[in-house]
Write an enzyme that holds these catalytic residues in place. Structure first.
Site, PDB file in Angstrom:
ATOM      1  N   ASN A  69       7.624  12.332   5.557  1.00  0.00           N
ATOM      2  CA  ASN A  69       6.634  11.575   4.782  1.00  0.00           C
ATOM      3  C   ASN A  69       5.643  10.952   5.765  1.00  0.00           C
ATOM      4  O   ASN A  69       5.991  10.046   6.511  1.00  0.00           O
ATOM      5  CB  ASN A  69       7.367  10.490   3.972  1.00  0.00           C
ATOM      6  CG  ASN A  69       6.402   9.545   3.267  1.00  0.00           C
ATOM      7  OD1 ASN A  69       5.209   9.815   3.168  1.00  0.00           O
ATOM      8  ND2 ASN A  69       6.938   8.436   2.771  1.00  0.00           N
ATOM      9  N   LYS A  82       3.029   9.185   5.129  1.00  0.00           N
ATOM     10  CA  LYS A  82       2.414   7.921   4.667  1.00  0.00           C
ATOM     11  C   LYS A  82       0.911   7.978   4.962  1.00  0.00           C
ATOM     12  O   LYS A  82       0.329   9.068   4.941  1.00  0.00           O
ATOM     13  CB  LYS A  82       3.089   6.715   5.311  1.00  0.00           C
ATOM     14  CG  LYS A  82       4.608   6.778   5.162  1.00  0.00           C
ATOM     15  CD  LYS A  82       5.309   5.502   5.439  1.00  0.00           C
ATOM     16  CE  LYS A  82       6.810   5.709   5.223  1.00  0.00           C
ATOM     17  NZ  LYS A  82       7.574   4.480   5.288  1.00  0.00           N
ATOM     18  N   HIS A 115       8.005   5.961  -4.417  1.00  0.00           N
ATOM     19  CA  HIS A 115       8.331   5.427  -3.085  1.00  0.00           C
ATOM     20  C   HIS A 115       8.265   3.897  -3.148  1.00  0.00           C
ATOM     21  O   HIS A 115       7.408   3.344  -3.837  1.00  0.00           O
ATOM     22  CB  HIS A 115       7.363   5.978  -2.037  1.00  0.00           C
ATOM     23  CG  HIS A 115       7.797   5.641  -0.642  1.00  0.00           C
ATOM     24  ND1 HIS A 115       7.575   4.405  -0.090  1.00  0.00           N
ATOM     25  CD2 HIS A 115       8.476   6.362   0.280  1.00  0.00           C
ATOM     26  CE1 HIS A 115       8.103   4.396   1.124  1.00  0.00           C
ATOM     27  NE2 HIS A 115       8.655   5.570   1.374  1.00  0.00           N
ATOM     28  N   GLU A 142       7.069   1.773  -1.264  1.00  0.00           N
ATOM     29  CA  GLU A 142       5.754   1.199  -0.939  1.00  0.00           C
ATOM     30  C   GLU A 142       4.824   1.262  -2.145  1.00  0.00           C
ATOM     31  O   GLU A 142       4.001   0.371  -2.354  1.00  0.00           O
ATOM     32  CB  GLU A 142       5.171   1.920   0.289  1.00  0.00           C
ATOM     33  CG  GLU A 142       5.896   1.482   1.559  1.00  0.00           C
ATOM     34  CD  GLU A 142       5.985   2.528   2.654  1.00  0.00           C
ATOM     35  OE1 GLU A 142       5.196   3.484   2.656  1.00  0.00           O
ATOM     36  OE2 GLU A 142       6.887   2.393   3.515  1.00  0.00           O
ATOM     37  N   GLU A 184      16.592   5.388  -0.599  1.00  0.00           N
ATOM     38  CA  GLU A 184      15.974   4.710   0.539  1.00  0.00           C
ATOM     39  C   GLU A 184      16.077   3.199   0.381  1.00  0.00           C
ATOM     40  O   GLU A 184      15.242   2.586  -0.309  1.00  0.00           O
ATOM     41  CB  GLU A 184      14.483   5.087   0.622  1.00  0.00           C
ATOM     42  CG  GLU A 184      14.215   6.562   0.786  1.00  0.00           C
ATOM     43  CD  GLU A 184      12.837   6.813   1.381  1.00  0.00           C
ATOM     44  OE1 GLU A 184      12.768   7.314   2.503  1.00  0.00           O
ATOM     45  OE2 GLU A 184      11.835   6.471   0.721  1.00  0.00           O
ATOM     46  N   GLY A 187      11.238   1.764   7.789  1.00  0.00           N
ATOM     47  CA  GLY A 187      10.283   1.344   8.813  1.00  0.00           C
ATOM     48  C   GLY A 187      10.747   0.147   9.629  1.00  0.00           C
ATOM     49  O   GLY A 187       9.962  -0.448  10.367  1.00  0.00           O
ATOM     50  N   SER A 245      14.515   4.649   8.362  1.00  0.00           N
ATOM     51  CA  SER A 245      14.761   4.603   9.806  1.00  0.00           C
ATOM     52  C   SER A 245      15.661   5.725  10.321  1.00  0.00           C
ATOM     53  O   SER A 245      16.473   5.513  11.224  1.00  0.00           O
ATOM     54  CB  SER A 245      15.313   3.236  10.219  1.00  0.00           C
ATOM     55  OG  SER A 245      14.342   2.228   9.973  1.00  0.00           O
TER      56      SER A 245
HETATM   57  P1  PGA Z   1      10.940   5.490   7.877  1.00  0.00           P
HETATM   58  O1  PGA Z   1      10.345   5.747   6.410  1.00  0.00           O
HETATM   59  O2  PGA Z   1      11.655   6.725   8.274  1.00  0.00           O
HETATM   60  O3  PGA Z   1       9.723   5.215   8.726  1.00  0.00           O
HETATM   61  O4  PGA Z   1      11.849   4.311   7.773  1.00  0.00           O
HETATM   62  C1  PGA Z   1      11.058   6.475   5.450  1.00  0.00           C
HETATM   63  C2  PGA Z   1      10.275   6.519   4.170  1.00  0.00           C
HETATM   64  O5  PGA Z   1       9.628   5.525   3.817  1.00  0.00           O
HETATM   65  O6  PGA Z   1      10.269   7.546   3.470  1.00  0.00           O
END
Ligand code: PGA
Length: 247
Positions: free
Chosen positions: A7, A9, A92, A94, A164, A170, A210
């Protein structure tokens, strides 16, 4: 077979992504696991060209609830299909947290995406507050029931669930394999409860939050985990490819 989804982003430019995709395509030639990448909308047309003939699936990070019309700034499922997108992320954290996307909206998006022939990666997961309050199971149950409302069991074959936990995204602080195993078993139980035991067993479930080259293999080898959704660590094509190759 494992599923390794990236992903992007809101990162990179179209010119950056060309070199990225060339590396990824070269490194995944003959790959038997499923490799996929969710890119920003502006990258999709170019990415489709660069991925031609490769095993890598192409995805978007969101899709509109509505089919078409006066929805300024939105991108429809038809538009995504038109440029050759295979799947879309939906829900997601976010999107849910920064843009206030509700379960109702997530549910509408899933139905629209499926109706237009897109596969769906449905992202779910609890906040730190919910975790600390010991309410993970009831939270995920409500989230999944609302997100999947009105969907038939046979539609699950086009849906992947990405678990997640928000506190792990993140942050550099992934969930432990013990936590992942436990929570993914809960996710499967919820799906089994809504649909059938078979559905709970067969639904593809990824872990995200992560994931990095150090924890990738142990997470992928955790019971119940079919794959990973990788944010930060997918942005470097060599790093992403070497994780895939380590399988
Ligand atoms: P990350 O993000 O691997 O940077 O923690 C995962 C995601 O949001 O899909």
């Amino acid at each position: 077979m494992k599923y390794i989804y990236g992903n992007f982003k809101m990162n990179s430019t179209v010119s950056d992504v060309k070199a990225y995709l060339m590396t990824l395509v070269t490194n995944t030639r003959d790959e038997k696991n499923e490799v996929a990448i969710a890119l920003p909308y502006t990258h999709l047309t170019t990415a489709k060209e660069y991925l031609e003939g490769s095993v890598v699936k192409l995805g978007s990070q969101n899709v509109a609830e509505e089919e078409k019309g006066a929805f300024t700034g939105e991108i429809s499922a038809d538009m995504l299909k038109d440029v050759g997108v295979d799947f879309t992320l939906i829900g997601h954290s976010e999107r849910r947290n920064i843009y206030n996307e509700s379960d109702k909206s997530v549910n509408k998006k899933i139905k629209m995406a499926l109706a237009k022939g897109l596969e769906v990666v449905l992202c779910i997961g609890e906040s730190l507050q919910t975790k600390e309050a010991g309410k993970v199971e009831s939270f995920l149950k409500k989230q999944l029931e609302e997100d999947l409302k009105g969907l038939y069991e046979n539609e699950l074959k086009s849906i992947i669930i990405a678990y997640e936990p928000i506190w792990a995204i993140g942050t550099g602080k992934s969930a432990t394999t013990k936590e992942i195993e436990k929570t993914i078993a809960i996710v499967r139980d919820i799906v089994a409860h809504i649909y059938s035991e078979k559905a709970g067993k067969e639904i593809v479930v990824l872990y995200g939050g992560s994931v990095n080259p150090d924890n990738f293999k142990s997470i992928l080898n955790t019971k119940g985990v079919n794959g990973a959704l990788i944010g930060g660590a997918c942005l470097d094509a060599n790093k992403f490819s070497s994780m895939i190759k380590s399988l």
